[in-house]
Design a protein around this motif. Sequence first.
Motif, PDB file in Angstrom:
ATOM      1  N   VAL A  42       5.030   7.788   4.311  1.00 24.80           N
ATOM      2  CA  VAL A  42       5.273   7.888   2.867  1.00 24.80           C
ATOM      3  C   VAL A  42       5.312   9.388   2.558  1.00 24.80           C
ATOM      4  O   VAL A  42       4.297  10.087   2.670  1.00 24.80           O
ATOM      5  CB  VAL A  42       4.171   7.188   2.048  1.00 24.80           C
ATOM      6  CG1 VAL A  42       4.539   7.170   0.572  1.00 24.80           C
ATOM      7  CG2 VAL A  42       3.949   5.760   2.551  1.00 24.80           C
ATOM      8  N   ILE A  43       6.499   9.863   2.222  1.00 24.43           N
ATOM      9  CA  ILE A  43       6.736  11.316   2.186  1.00 24.43           C
ATOM     10  C   ILE A  43       7.150  11.772   0.787  1.00 24.43           C
ATOM     11  O   ILE A  43       8.218  11.370   0.302  1.00 24.43           O
ATOM     12  CB  ILE A  43       7.841  11.695   3.197  1.00 24.43           C
ATOM     13  CG1 ILE A  43       7.484  11.158   4.595  1.00 24.43           C
ATOM     14  CG2 ILE A  43       8.061  13.205   3.215  1.00 24.43           C
ATOM     15  CD1 ILE A  43       8.618  11.281   5.608  1.00 24.43           C
ATOM     16  N   LYS A 103       1.188   7.251  -6.413  1.00 23.39           N
ATOM     17  CA  LYS A 103       0.215   8.337  -6.597  1.00 23.39           C
ATOM     18  C   LYS A 103       0.842   9.684  -6.294  1.00 23.39           C
ATOM     19  O   LYS A 103       0.565  10.696  -6.964  1.00 23.39           O
ATOM     20  CB  LYS A 103      -1.003   8.122  -5.693  1.00 23.39           C
ATOM     21  CG  LYS A 103      -1.887   6.990  -6.149  1.00 23.39           C
ATOM     22  CD  LYS A 103      -3.326   7.192  -5.748  1.00 23.39           C
ATOM     23  CE  LYS A 103      -3.982   8.207  -6.665  1.00 23.39           C
ATOM     24  NZ  LYS A 103      -5.426   8.071  -6.770  1.00 23.39           N
ATOM     25  N   GLN A 104       1.683   9.732  -5.260  1.00 18.27           N
ATOM     26  CA  GLN A 104       2.338  11.002  -4.915  1.00 18.27           C
ATOM     27  C   GLN A 104       3.192  11.504  -6.083  1.00 18.27           C
ATOM     28  O   GLN A 104       3.261  12.705  -6.346  1.00 18.27           O
ATOM     29  CB  GLN A 104       3.193  10.844  -3.655  1.00 18.27           C
ATOM     30  CG  GLN A 104       2.352  10.680  -2.385  1.00 18.27           C
ATOM     31  CD  GLN A 104       3.191  10.375  -1.169  1.00 18.27           C
ATOM     32  OE1 GLN A 104       4.369  10.013  -1.277  1.00 18.27           O
ATOM     33  NE2 GLN A 104       2.599  10.500   0.004  1.00 18.27           N
ATOM     34  N   ILE A 120       0.844  -1.198   0.000  1.00 20.09           N
ATOM     35  CA  ILE A 120       0.000   0.000   0.000  1.00 20.09           C
ATOM     36  C   ILE A 120       0.883   1.253   0.000  1.00 20.09           C
ATOM     37  O   ILE A 120       0.603   2.229  -0.718  1.00 20.09           O
ATOM     38  CB  ILE A 120      -0.951   0.008   1.231  1.00 20.09           C
ATOM     39  CG1 ILE A 120      -1.898  -1.184   1.204  1.00 20.09           C
ATOM     40  CG2 ILE A 120      -1.728   1.320   1.310  1.00 20.09           C
ATOM     41  CD1 ILE A 120      -2.818  -1.257   0.014  1.00 20.09           C
ATOM     42  N   ALA A 121       1.962   1.213   0.771  1.00 21.33           N
ATOM     43  CA  ALA A 121       2.887   2.356   0.793  1.00 21.33           C
ATOM     44  C   ALA A 121       3.423   2.629  -0.620  1.00 21.33           C
ATOM     45  O   ALA A 121       3.523   3.783  -1.050  1.00 21.33           O
ATOM     46  CB  ALA A 121       4.035   2.090   1.768  1.00 21.33           C
ATOM     47  N   LYS A 122       3.735   1.572  -1.339  1.00 21.67           N
ATOM     48  CA  LYS A 122       4.242   1.747  -2.712  1.00 21.67           C
ATOM     49  C   LYS A 122       3.166   2.362  -3.609  1.00 21.67           C
ATOM     50  O   LYS A 122       3.456   3.246  -4.432  1.00 21.67           O
ATOM     51  CB  LYS A 122       4.691   0.392  -3.278  1.00 21.67           C
ATOM     52  CG  LYS A 122       5.245   0.483  -4.689  1.00 21.67           C
ATOM     53  CD  LYS A 122       5.626  -0.885  -5.222  1.00 21.67           C
ATOM     54  CE  LYS A 122       6.077  -0.784  -6.673  1.00 21.67           C
ATOM     55  NZ  LYS A 122       6.329  -2.113  -7.249  1.00 21.67           N
ATOM     56  N   LEU A 137       0.961  14.459  -7.347  1.00 22.54           N
ATOM     57  CA  LEU A 137       1.569  15.589  -6.624  1.00 22.54           C
ATOM     58  C   LEU A 137       2.899  15.994  -7.258  1.00 22.54           C
ATOM     59  O   LEU A 137       3.588  16.874  -6.751  1.00 22.54           O
ATOM     60  CB  LEU A 137       1.788  15.227  -5.148  1.00 22.54           C
ATOM     61  CG  LEU A 137       0.527  14.850  -4.341  1.00 22.54           C
ATOM     62  CD1 LEU A 137       0.897  14.501  -2.900  1.00 22.54           C
ATOM     63  CD2 LEU A 137      -0.494  15.985  -4.356  1.00 22.54           C
ATOM     64  N   ASN A 138       3.262  15.304  -8.317  1.00 20.82           N
ATOM     65  CA  ASN A 138       4.511  15.582  -9.026  1.00 20.82           C
ATOM     66  C   ASN A 138       5.741  15.524  -8.127  1.00 20.82           C
ATOM     67  O   ASN A 138       6.672  16.335  -8.268  1.00 20.82           O
ATOM     68  CB  ASN A 138       4.440  16.944  -9.727  1.00 20.82           C
ATOM     69  CG  ASN A 138       3.364  16.973 -10.790  1.00 20.82           C
ATOM     70  OD1 ASN A 138       3.230  16.016 -11.557  1.00 20.82           O
ATOM     71  ND2 ASN A 138       2.577  18.034 -10.822  1.00 20.82           N
ATOM     72  N   ALA A 139       5.720  14.592  -7.173  1.00 17.82           N
ATOM     73  CA  ALA A 139       6.889  14.439  -6.304  1.00 17.82           C
ATOM     74  C   ALA A 139       8.099  14.029  -7.134  1.00 17.82           C
ATOM     75  O   ALA A 139       7.985  13.226  -8.060  1.00 17.82           O
ATOM     76  CB  ALA A 139       6.597  13.389  -5.235  1.00 17.82           C
TER      77      ALA A 139
END
Length: 133
Positions: free
Chosen positions: A101-102, A70-71, A63-65, A75-77
């Motif tokens: 998850v940052i 998605k980030q 789920i973290a992955k 969010l264009n991380a």
Amino acid sequence: METIFTKIIKGEIPCAKIYEDNQIFAFLDINPINPGHTLVIPKESYENIFEIPNEVLEKMIVIAKQIATKQKEVLNADGINIGMNNGKDAGQEVFHAHIHVIPRYKDDGYKLWHGKVYESEEQKIEIQEKLKF
Ligand code: 5GP
């Protein structure tokens, strides 16, 4: 142990939920390193990584992955830190295990690691011998 996260799962304390299934819950951190910083937690209350059954931990990291993906997408991380504080001396403040998850951005000003050097080659080998399996 009952923590603030137990109350969040039960809906007794509001949160910005990102994901939920029968075992896993994910929501926005109230004090994000960057906007979108998400916490992935097991619904069952395990204090830290050592307490979490492997099959639950595996679900958490998958789920973290997905959240990290998605980030990057929405969010264009530029990069993602995935981390977990286990124990007070490692910075854990809420004793219900969670994966951070940052989303990270070029020049966002955070430097997480302050690397040091081994005292000697012997020290490094001694540590390697203790850790390897
Ligand atoms: P730790 O230091 O234990 O790894 O991280 C705990 C995290 O939980 C912190 O980043 C903190 O901002 C977050 N947090 C603490 N209380 C709440 C809360 O009531 N709601 C939300 N959404 N996050 C919280």
